[in-house]
Scaffold this active site. Structure first.
Site, short mmCIF file in Angstrom:
data_model
loop_
_atom_site.label_atom_id
_atom_site.label_comp_id
_atom_site.label_asym_id
_atom_site.label_seq_id
_atom_site.Cartn_x
_atom_site.Cartn_y
_atom_site.Cartn_z
N HIS A 149 58.47 35.15 70.02
CA HIS A 149 59.40 34.60 69.05
C HIS A 149 58.92 33.22 68.64
O HIS A 149 58.59 32.39 69.49
CB HIS A 149 60.81 34.53 69.63
CG HIS A 149 61.47 35.88 69.73
ND1 HIS A 149 60.77 37.04 69.66
CD2 HIS A 149 62.77 36.22 69.86
CE1 HIS A 149 61.62 38.06 69.77
NE2 HIS A 149 62.84 37.59 69.89
N LYS A 565 75.02 33.78 65.79
CA LYS A 565 74.93 33.53 64.35
C LYS A 565 76.07 34.23 63.62
O LYS A 565 76.58 33.73 62.61
CB LYS A 565 73.57 34.02 63.83
CG LYS A 565 73.34 33.76 62.34
CD LYS A 565 71.89 34.03 61.98
CE LYS A 565 71.70 33.89 60.47
NZ LYS A 565 71.97 35.12 59.74
#
Length: 907
Positions: A149, A565
């Site tokens: 990532h 999120k």
């Protein structure tokens, strides 16, 4: 230097103050040598201005900082940004070195080190008894999974330079250094800091997937391969210190490494079946070379002769090896009386053959392990027990842990991709879980098999099938554990799981790959419905048969990034906790061994924070001696690049997993769940409403793009994966990493706290309508419930890393005072109520070391933030020549790199 800053610096431990001072002085000399006295003077002007502004944050002083920044032309702005960035790299290095120094000092103290493996053994024996300890150790499993990532802002050449500087700084701790040697170290430090200064901080291009593989494997080569047996030996010593190294170990290895690097293709077109194959080949090459070196090293020391007779079984195996390796027949003749050594030297040659694919190679790691056990048995029966269970046991542990594949390579793909592929071969099948279950168990119609074999399908379908074929090939070559787990992003129904098994049967009809398909649950509705999804899976005959054949083991992954999120910090963490509790209860009722795989990021807004604290705050019964977690981006190097820090991290994780799995801890956590679950849900609902109310305001996406450098950051080439899941440039398609990273750059840190204040106020009330009883309930919850305590302490760290005076500069770029006011009000509300619940008068009041680090860094981070804001203002105005726009964007990225280093945080 201000009184506050002077106080913080004076409180710094002397060795750390010495290292920071030395590195700062040397950097100053490098700046003078490279850019002249004027460059150092400009850096000092900006530093003094931000320190003065931090001491007394008035409008006049703020304007003073801006005047300094505005006096720089673009060349000077770039050099100043680089100077502060390099300074932060050096300070981080010094702090890491001091942390190692502290860990080494603790290790010299008598008694178990707090939160160590020895401490866990001692605590469990005393509190729970020997039988419980043995049961826990028999089930213990810790699985860190490395990912690529894109959150490591430093390029590899910068990391390498810092490692060389760190090695030099560590030499200065040696009291045996002569004055001449010390002068030599200082000269080398000047040389290396000059190299660091002259190294381009930004990546010139996006790394390839195999670049990411090699970068990640650096920590295996330098640290983890050697650390694992040392960690096992620590437990071995704790269980029986008197005869450690003179008997077989009393536990099985508990660490299993995983990797997504080269396997995670969700939204990343650069990851193909060929890349996955190549990634495993690179891994295998690294581990086989490591095992060969270790085998040869031990062989050289295995010189026992006359009084160490050899078993007939070992002699027979040596004869077999000699027949397999005709070129190695000279080995026994060189030193004919050292037969045990001969065996290891022959084994080393067979490892070379394995790596090169030649005759005489081992079929798999188990065959090599069998040879080592034959050798161990021969030595033990000859009475050489310390030789049998010393360094040879370390090699056995390395083979048991790493195999010939080093880390289990896991594949990840989005559920919608599988649905589209299924529709090509059998329209309607993607919506029929029972049909897919049947296809996975009994095979596909001949027509579909021919279509797949002949490639009469879309590129997407061909690539998906090739990936499954690659998994099958890797399992045959390196063993089933090399590549068998397949994670399905955005799993919403049982059909999303059996879809992968059905596609495996289509890709390789005769011998489908062994597949452990792992649902990844990320959104609110999927977390809420987790047990219903699993019930649906159990109702499918093919899946139920697979489950029984595999020992009734199930793995479920929980996604912290996208859930945060979607819902906001507080609501997401509480939803994840409820899912943990529900899944643990479901597993107990079904007699299933459940592993929860935690998809945590490095930042607190993505489930980051101290791992041991997170484990101890998990729902009752959800650990059960098994812990699996992603280690992402900058976290890989922060936790594992240094052997002492890696040891401490894995010690703390192992300690926490064992303690969290004890009956007494589970009872304590369950009581907290029972008492506070309802109140927590009330807070979560209020928090989520506030979060959604902000994000759903008209024009919020444009506001976000203006106040945070998210578009500029896409040019940083952090990783091979794009910032958006799809080609749509929408907030919903933006991945959680750039979402968090950009907010941290603007010194707001919104994902790590927004909505918390509103959630707490739902219980404690607002200043104009306080609820003393509610506030007391929150304080009792903080004292009683590990989850709430961890949430508040993590949020406190996010709040202290946010900086409202600087954040307001960024918020002003959005030209939406209404949205800016919402954010600042929620920040103040969150700070006020966190302090009230914790009964403190300032953030981090009881975390002296963290507070000191933040106070010392803030003025220096401010310098980069002021630079960044001024550059963004020019970019946001538009109407720039393309070359000027590109130049401004590059300098912005330098400041992004520096702020990330200063805050020690990306995504």
């Amino acid at each position: 230097m201000t009184t506050k800053l002077r106080s913080a610096a004076e409180e710094m431990p002397e060795p750390l103050r010495r290292d920071v001072g030395l590195l700062g002085r040397l950097l100053g000399r490098v700046l003078e040598e490279s850019g002249g006295a004027d460059l150092l003077a400009d850096v000092e002007r900006l530093r003094r201005a931000t320190i003065a502004q931090r001491k007394e944050p008035t409008e006049e002083r703020r304007q003073g900082v801006l005047r300094v920044v505005d006096s720089f032309d673009l060349d000077r702005a770039e050099s100043v940004a680089r100077a502060f960035t390099v300074y932060f790299h050096l300070v981080n290095l010094a702090e890491e070195r001091h942390r190692v120094r502290t860990l080494q000092d603790r290790g010299r103290s008598p008694g178990p080190v707090k939160k160590s493996i020895e401490a866990a053994v001692s605590e469990i024996r005393e509190r729970e008894g020997q039988a419980v300890l043995e049961d826990l150790l028999g089930r213990l499993s810790v699985s860190p999974v490395m990912t690529a990532h894109p959150t490591e802002a430093r390029r590899r050449s910068v990391v390498d330079a810092l490692e060389r500087i760190a090695e030099l700084v560590s030499r200065l701790d040696d009291p045996r250094l002569t004055l001449t040697e010390e002068a030599g170290v200082h000269r080398r430090l000047m040389e290396e800091i000059t190299i660091l200064w002259r190294t381009q901080q930004l990546r010139p291009k996006r790394p390839s997937p195999l670049d990411e593989v090699r970068g990640t494997l650096a920590v295996f080569d330098s640290t983890l391969f050697f650390l694992v047996p040392e960690l096992y030996r620590e437990l071995d010593r704790a269980l029986g210190p008197d005869d450690v190294g003179a008997r077989p170990p009393r536990f099985r290895p508990w660490i299993r490494w995983g990797s997504w690097v080269g396997g995670d293709r969700d939204g990343n077109p650069a990851i193909t079946a060929d890349v996955t194959r190549a990634a495993m080949e690179v891994q295998a090459d690294h581990v086989l070379r490591g095992l060969e070196r270790a085998t040869r090293r031990i062989a050289r020391s295995l010189t026992a002769t006359a009084e160490t007779p050899t078993t007939p079984e070992l002699l027979a195996s040596i004869e077999r090896d000699a027949a397999l390796l005709p070129d190695a027949t000279g080995i026994p003749n060189r030193i004919p009386d050292q037969v045990h050594r001969h065996k290891l030297e022959l084994a080393a040659e067979r490892l070379v053959s394995t790596r090169e694919g030649r005759e005489g190679r081992y079929a798999d790691a188990d065959e090599f392990l069998g040879d080592l056990r034959l050798l161990q048995d021969s030595l033990s029966r000859a009475g050489a027990v310390r030789v049998a269970y010393g360094e040879l046991q370390h090699l056995i542990w390395q083979v048991e842990t790493f195999g010939f594949h080093l880390a289990s390579l896991e594949v990840r793909q989005h559920s919608s991709v599988h649905a589209r592929v299924l529709e090509e071969f059998m329209p309607g099948s993607s919506r029929d879980a029972r049909l897919l279950d049947l296809l996975s168990a009994e095979g596909w119609p001949e027509k579909a098999i021919r279509m797949a074999a002949e490639g009469r399908c879309s590129d997407e379908a061909a690539e998906t099938l090739n990936t499954l074929r690659a998994m099958s090939d890797l399992q045959r070559r390196y063993g089933p554990e090399a590549c068998r787990r397949y994670v399905v992003s955005f799993t919403r129904k049982a059909g999303d799981i059996v879809a992968v098994r059905a596609l495996g049967a289509l890709a390789v009809p005769k011998t489908p790959p062994a597949l452990d398909v792992v649902p990844l649950l990320e959104e609110a509705q999927d977390l809420e419905g987790a047990t219903l999804l699993l019930d649906d899976l159990l109702s499918l005959p093919g899946f139920a048969a697979w489950l029984e054949a595999g020992g009734r083991r199930v793995e479920v992954m929980l996604g912290y990034s996208d859930s945060t999120k979607e819902m906001g910090f507080l609501a997401a963490n509480l939803a994840l906790y409820r899912a943990q509790a529900a899944l643990a209860q479901w597993a107990r009722s079904q007699g299933i061994s459940l592993t929860l795989f935690h998809g945590r990021g490095g930042a607190l807004g993505r489930g980051g924070g101290p791992a041991n604290r997170a484990i101890l705050s998990q729902a009752a019964g959800s650990v059960a001696c098994r812990f699996k977690v992603t280690e992402q981006g900058e976290v890989v190097f922060a936790r594992y690049a240094n052997r002492e820090i890696a040891r401490r991290h894995l010690e703390q994780v192992t300690h926490a997993v064992l303690i969290a799995s004890t009956p007494s801890h589970e009872a304590e956590v369950a009581a907290g769940q029972e008492r506070w679950g309802g109140l927590a849900r009330r807070m979560a609902e209020a928090s989520e409403d506030a979060y959604h109310d902000l994000l759903e305001q008209p024009g919020f996406a444009d506001f976000y793009a203006s106040v945070a450098p998210v578009e500029e950051m896409e040019r940083m080439h952090l990783g091979s994966r794009p910032a958006h899941r799809s080609e749509k440039r929408e907030l919903s398609s933006l991945r959680a990493i750039p979402w968090v990273f950009a907010w941290s750059q603007s010194r707001i840190n919104l994902p790590g706290w927004y909505g918390l204040g509103t959630g707490l106020a739902a219980v404690a009330g607002e200043p104009d309508a306080p609820d003393p009883e509610g506030r007391n309930s929150l304080r009792a919850m903080y004292a009683d419930w590990p989850l709430f305590r961890t949430l508040l302490e993590n949020a406190e760290m996010s709040l202290v890393k946010a900086d409202l005076p600087i954040a307001e500069l960024y918020l002003g770029l959005g030209d939406r005072p209404d949205l800016a006011e919402r954010i600042t009000q929620e920040y103040r509300r969150s700070v006020r109520l966190v302090l009230a619940v914790r009964e403190q008068d300032r953030l981090l009041a009881d975390h002296f070391v963290l507070r000191r680090a933040v106070e010392l860094r803030n003025p220096y981070v401010d310098a980069l933030s002021f630079l960044q804001v001024r550059l963004l203002e020019r970019l946001r105005r538009g109407d720039l020549e393309p070359d000027l726009e590109a130049r401004l964007g590059t300098i912005v990225l330098l400041t992004v790199n520096g702020v990330a280093a200063g805050l020690q945080n990306t995504g």
